[in-house]
Write a protein that holds these residues in place. Sequence first.
Motif, PDB file in Angstrom:
ATOM      1  N   THR A 146       0.959  -1.224   0.058  1.00 15.14           N
ATOM      2  CA  THR A 146       0.071  -0.015  -0.025  1.00 15.14           C
ATOM      3  C   THR A 146       0.965   1.088   0.100  1.00 15.14           C
ATOM      4  OG1 THR A 146       0.103  -0.036   2.525  1.00 15.14           O
ATOM      5  CG2 THR A 146      -1.934  -1.158   1.122  1.00 15.14           C
ATOM      6  N   ASN A 147       0.166   2.389  -0.453  1.00 18.16           N
ATOM      7  CA  ASN A 147       0.898   3.601  -0.252  1.00 18.16           C
ATOM      8  C   ASN A 147       1.267   4.100   1.260  1.00 18.16           C
ATOM      9  OD1 ASN A 147       0.883   3.788  -2.987  1.00 18.16           O
ATOM     10  ND2 ASN A 147      -1.030   4.850  -3.441  1.00 18.16           N
ATOM     11  N   ARG A 148       2.384   4.803   1.332  1.00 23.43           N
ATOM     12  CA  ARG A 148       2.380   5.608   2.695  1.00 23.43           C
ATOM     13  C   ARG A 148       1.374   6.277   3.074  1.00 23.43           C
ATOM     14  NH1 ARG A 148       7.677   5.139   5.837  1.00 23.43           N
ATOM     15  NH2 ARG A 148       7.071   3.335   6.365  1.00 23.43           N
ATOM     16  N   HIS A 149       1.223   6.380   4.092  1.00 18.11           N
ATOM     17  CA  HIS A 149       0.135   7.374   4.673  1.00 18.11           C
ATOM     18  C   HIS A 149       1.058   8.480   5.508  1.00 18.11           C
ATOM     19  CE1 HIS A 149      -3.174   9.216   7.145  1.00 18.11           C
ATOM     20  NE2 HIS A 149      -3.917   8.987   6.165  1.00 18.11           N
ATOM     21  N   THR A 150       0.611   9.709   5.518  1.00 19.51           N
ATOM     22  CA  THR A 150       1.562  10.903   5.994  1.00 19.51           C
ATOM     23  C   THR A 150       1.484  10.598   7.456  1.00 19.51           C
ATOM     24  OG1 THR A 150      -0.718  12.127   6.187  1.00 19.51           O
ATOM     25  CG2 THR A 150       0.954  12.777   4.389  1.00 19.51           C
ATOM     26  N   SER A 151       0.774   9.887   8.329  1.00 12.49           N
ATOM     27  CA  SER A 151       0.735   9.581   9.592  1.00 12.49           C
ATOM     28  C   SER A 151       1.895   8.641  10.024  1.00 12.49           C
ATOM     29  CB  SER A 151      -0.573   9.295   9.827  1.00 12.49           C
ATOM     30  OG  SER A 151      -0.909   7.791   9.676  1.00 12.49           O
ATOM     31  N   THR A 152       2.367   7.724   9.234  1.00 12.07           N
ATOM     32  CA  THR A 152       3.143   6.792   9.532  1.00 12.07           C
ATOM     33  C   THR A 152       4.777   7.039   9.767  1.00 12.07           C
ATOM     34  OG1 THR A 152       1.922   5.409   8.015  1.00 12.07           O
ATOM     35  CG2 THR A 152       4.003   4.317   8.651  1.00 12.07           C
ATOM     36  N   VAL A 153       5.084   6.700  11.163  1.00 13.20           N
ATOM     37  CA  VAL A 153       6.464   7.034  11.158  1.00 13.20           C
ATOM     38  C   VAL A 153       7.439   5.757  10.925  1.00 13.20           C
ATOM     39  CG1 VAL A 153       8.156   8.089  13.159  1.00 13.20           C
ATOM     40  CG2 VAL A 153       5.596   8.653  13.039  1.00 13.20           C
ATOM     41  N   ILE A 154       6.741   4.675  11.394  1.00 14.67           N
ATOM     42  CA  ILE A 154       7.643   3.433  11.171  1.00 14.67           C
ATOM     43  C   ILE A 154       6.422   2.408  10.552  1.00 14.67           C
ATOM     44  CG2 ILE A 154       8.798   1.535  12.060  1.00 14.67           C
ATOM     45  CD1 ILE A 154       9.726   3.486  14.388  1.00 14.67           C
ATOM     46  N   GLY A 155       6.724   1.951   9.574  1.00 14.52           N
ATOM     47  CA  GLY A 155       5.758   0.940   8.913  1.00 14.52           C
ATOM     48  C   GLY A 155       6.172  -0.356   9.000  1.00 14.52           C
ATOM     49  N   ILE A 156       5.895  -1.306   8.211  1.00 12.75           N
ATOM     50  CA  ILE A 156       6.252  -2.696   8.022  1.00 12.75           C
ATOM     51  C   ILE A 156       7.900  -2.959   8.378  1.00 12.75           C
ATOM     52  CG2 ILE A 156       6.429  -4.843   6.921  1.00 12.75           C
ATOM     53  CD1 ILE A 156       3.790  -4.429   5.614  1.00 12.75           C
ATOM     54  N   GLY A 157       8.232  -3.872   9.138  1.00 13.72           N
ATOM     55  CA  GLY A 157       9.711  -4.027   9.178  1.00 13.72           C
ATOM     56  C   GLY A 157      10.101  -4.272  10.616  1.00 13.72           C
ATOM     57  N   ASP A 158       9.803  -3.230  11.491  1.00 15.11           N
ATOM     58  CA  ASP A 158      10.349  -3.446  12.785  1.00 15.11           C
ATOM     59  C   ASP A 158       9.030  -4.270  13.848  1.00 15.11           C
ATOM     60  OD1 ASP A 158      11.858  -2.624  15.048  1.00 15.11           O
ATOM     61  OD2 ASP A 158      12.426  -0.756  13.927  1.00 15.11           O
ATOM     62  N   ASP A 159       9.684  -4.030  14.937  1.00 11.39           N
ATOM     63  CA  ASP A 159       8.595  -4.750  16.037  1.00 11.39           C
ATOM     64  C   ASP A 159       7.269  -4.424  16.137  1.00 11.39           C
ATOM     65  OD1 ASP A 159      10.202  -7.174  16.820  1.00 11.39           O
ATOM     66  OD2 ASP A 159      11.630  -5.595  17.679  1.00 11.39           O
ATOM     67  N   CYS A 160       7.248  -2.862  15.880  1.00 11.88           N
ATOM     68  CA  CYS A 160       5.822  -2.216  16.012  1.00 11.88           C
ATOM     69  C   CYS A 160       5.787  -1.204  14.864  1.00 11.88           C
ATOM     70  CB  CYS A 160       5.721  -1.509  17.154  1.00 11.88           C
ATOM     71  SG  CYS A 160       5.719  -2.597  18.657  1.00 11.88           S
ATOM     72  N   ALA A 161       4.834  -0.594  14.479  1.00 10.56           N
ATOM     73  CA  ALA A 161       4.475   0.366  13.798  1.00 10.56           C
ATOM     74  C   ALA A 161       4.313   1.508  14.484  1.00 10.56           C
ATOM     75  CB  ALA A 161       3.331   0.153  12.900  1.00 10.56           C
ATOM     76  N   VAL A 162       4.749   2.693  14.022  1.00  7.67           N
ATOM     77  CA  VAL A 162       4.639   3.934  14.680  1.00  7.67           C
ATOM     78  C   VAL A 162       3.819   5.002  14.144  1.00  7.67           C
ATOM     79  CG1 VAL A 162       5.554   5.768  16.153  1.00  7.67           C
ATOM     80  CG2 VAL A 162       6.445   3.435  16.288  1.00  7.67           C
ATOM     81  N   SER A 163       2.693   5.462  14.297  1.00  9.07           N
ATOM     82  CA  SER A 163       1.675   6.564  13.606  1.00  9.07           C
ATOM     83  C   SER A 163       1.794   7.825  14.669  1.00  9.07           C
ATOM     84  CB  SER A 163       0.635   6.005  13.571  1.00  9.07           C
ATOM     85  OG  SER A 163       0.406   4.758  12.692  1.00  9.07           O
ATOM     86  N   GLN A 164       1.759   8.752  13.852  1.00  7.68           N
ATOM     87  CA  GLN A 164       1.573  10.218  14.390  1.00  7.68           C
ATOM     88  C   GLN A 164       0.038  10.644  14.088  1.00  7.68           C
ATOM     89  OE1 GLN A 164       4.506  12.330  15.711  1.00  7.68           O
ATOM     90  NE2 GLN A 164       2.488  13.169  16.422  1.00  7.68           N
ATOM     91  N   ILE A 165      -0.466  10.980  15.625  1.00  9.23           N
ATOM     92  CA  ILE A 165      -2.095  11.460  15.339  1.00  9.23           C
ATOM     93  C   ILE A 165      -1.935  12.922  15.281  1.00  9.23           C
ATOM     94  CG2 ILE A 165      -4.026  11.122  16.609  1.00  9.23           C
ATOM     95  CD1 ILE A 165      -3.198   8.486  15.751  1.00  9.23           C
ATOM     96  N   PRO A 166      -2.641  13.434  14.403  1.00  7.30           N
ATOM     97  CA  PRO A 166      -2.805  14.873  14.340  1.00  7.30           C
ATOM     98  C   PRO A 166      -3.293  15.494  15.870  1.00  7.30           C
ATOM     99  CG  PRO A 166      -3.989  13.847  12.591  1.00  7.30           C
ATOM    100  CD  PRO A 166      -3.691  12.736  13.429  1.00  7.30           C
ATOM    101  N   ALA A 167      -2.841  16.627  16.031  1.00  3.62           N
ATOM    102  CA  ALA A 167      -3.260  17.369  17.273  1.00  3.62           C
ATOM    103  C   ALA A 167      -4.686  17.263  17.406  1.00  3.62           C
ATOM    104  CB  ALA A 167      -2.533  18.621  17.341  1.00  3.62           C
ATOM    105  N   ASN A 168      -5.409  17.301  18.468  1.00  2.00           N
ATOM    106  CA  ASN A 168      -6.758  17.457  18.753  1.00  2.00           C
ATOM    107  C   ASN A 168      -7.533  16.379  18.125  1.00  2.00           C
ATOM    108  OD1 ASN A 168      -6.250  19.943  20.199  1.00  2.00           O
ATOM    109  ND2 ASN A 168      -6.239  21.026  18.322  1.00  2.00           N
ATOM    110  N   HIS A 169      -7.021  15.157  17.687  1.00  2.00           N
ATOM    111  CA  HIS A 169      -7.749  13.893  17.035  1.00  2.00           C
ATOM    112  C   HIS A 169      -7.762  12.916  18.362  1.00  2.00           C
ATOM    113  CE1 HIS A 169      -7.563  16.287  13.350  1.00  2.00           C
ATOM    114  NE2 HIS A 169      -8.267  15.472  12.770  1.00  2.00           N
TER     115      HIS A 169
END
Length: 312
Positions: A15-38
Amino acid sequence: MSEFSLIYRHFANATNRHTSTVIGIGDDCAVSQIPANHQLVSCVDTLVAGRHFPIDSTPYAIGYKSVAVNLSDLASMGASPFAILLALSLPKSLACDEFVGSFAQGMADICTKFGVELIGGDSTQSDVLTITITALGTCQKQPIRRNGAMVGDMICVSGEIGSASLALKQCLAGQKSPWRHHLDYPMPQVALGQKLVGFANSMIDVSDGLGQDLQHILNASGVGAKLYLDKIPCMDALRQLDNDDKWQHMLNGGDDYQLCLTISPQNFEAFTKQYGRIIHPVGQIIAQQDLQLYHDGHLVDFAIHGWVHFDD
Ligand code: ADP
Ligand code: MG
């Protein structure tokens, strides 16, 4: 080839990268950035071969539908999806490029449609093909819950009800169904769900049958409803059936993935003024805590049971 490299090859860049993704597939966990006030809105759904989709479904359709049902849950709260995680339990016989490749393609195609990224997962071998997808979304304002229906609300649906159930009946009878796409490729009402935030008082997606799913809203909200069966939108092939057959598909058949919502008459006017007639009134919320079914102005007696998940 090891099972892991097979999985990795098909899913790592599906799939295409989403702007919220900090770390995707390949590490132990994925990390996402949630926009402020969401707020983070999350759900998980499992599909088991033979139970949630016919075993003759194509791998592409299985991949597509597994994502669709989860996006539909996010849609029903008015959330905006951004990522999914996939836990795949795969029989050895399906651990091949042919199956995994088209499964991943089906998944990727619906993800692309909704701007969603596959950010991680887990893979195991098992006797039965089982797909568990976790979907993540965000909501800026209050999500729409099941428990907000108010007496006097209009009950609306987002589109035709019962099509997937008719298709399933034909497939189970060994017939080729012209409506099979309703069963295999449900369209989660993501954009509509988001539009309804601030308008609807309660909402649910119709996965187990309109009768049962509306009843969930009624139970959670402590109210009842009048449902006008002749007002429920359905395709011509269903409209032509005997009432009992038709109502069976519309009220007790699953897999529609339309939205069922309640909205005050004032908000219904405001909403349709802004967006057009894209939600369809089918009933009314009442104080008396039961579900009354009407057809052509007359009360009718019809048993609602919905889709039964544990029937043995
Ligand atoms: P771990 O042993 O730490 O759980 P895995 O070997 O299961 O790691 O997974 C390695 C990476 O591959 C992880 O980033 C995981 O999210 C990803 N992954 C594994 N299986 C899948 C899958 N079915 N779909 C998407 N990503 C997967
Ligand atoms: Mg793992």
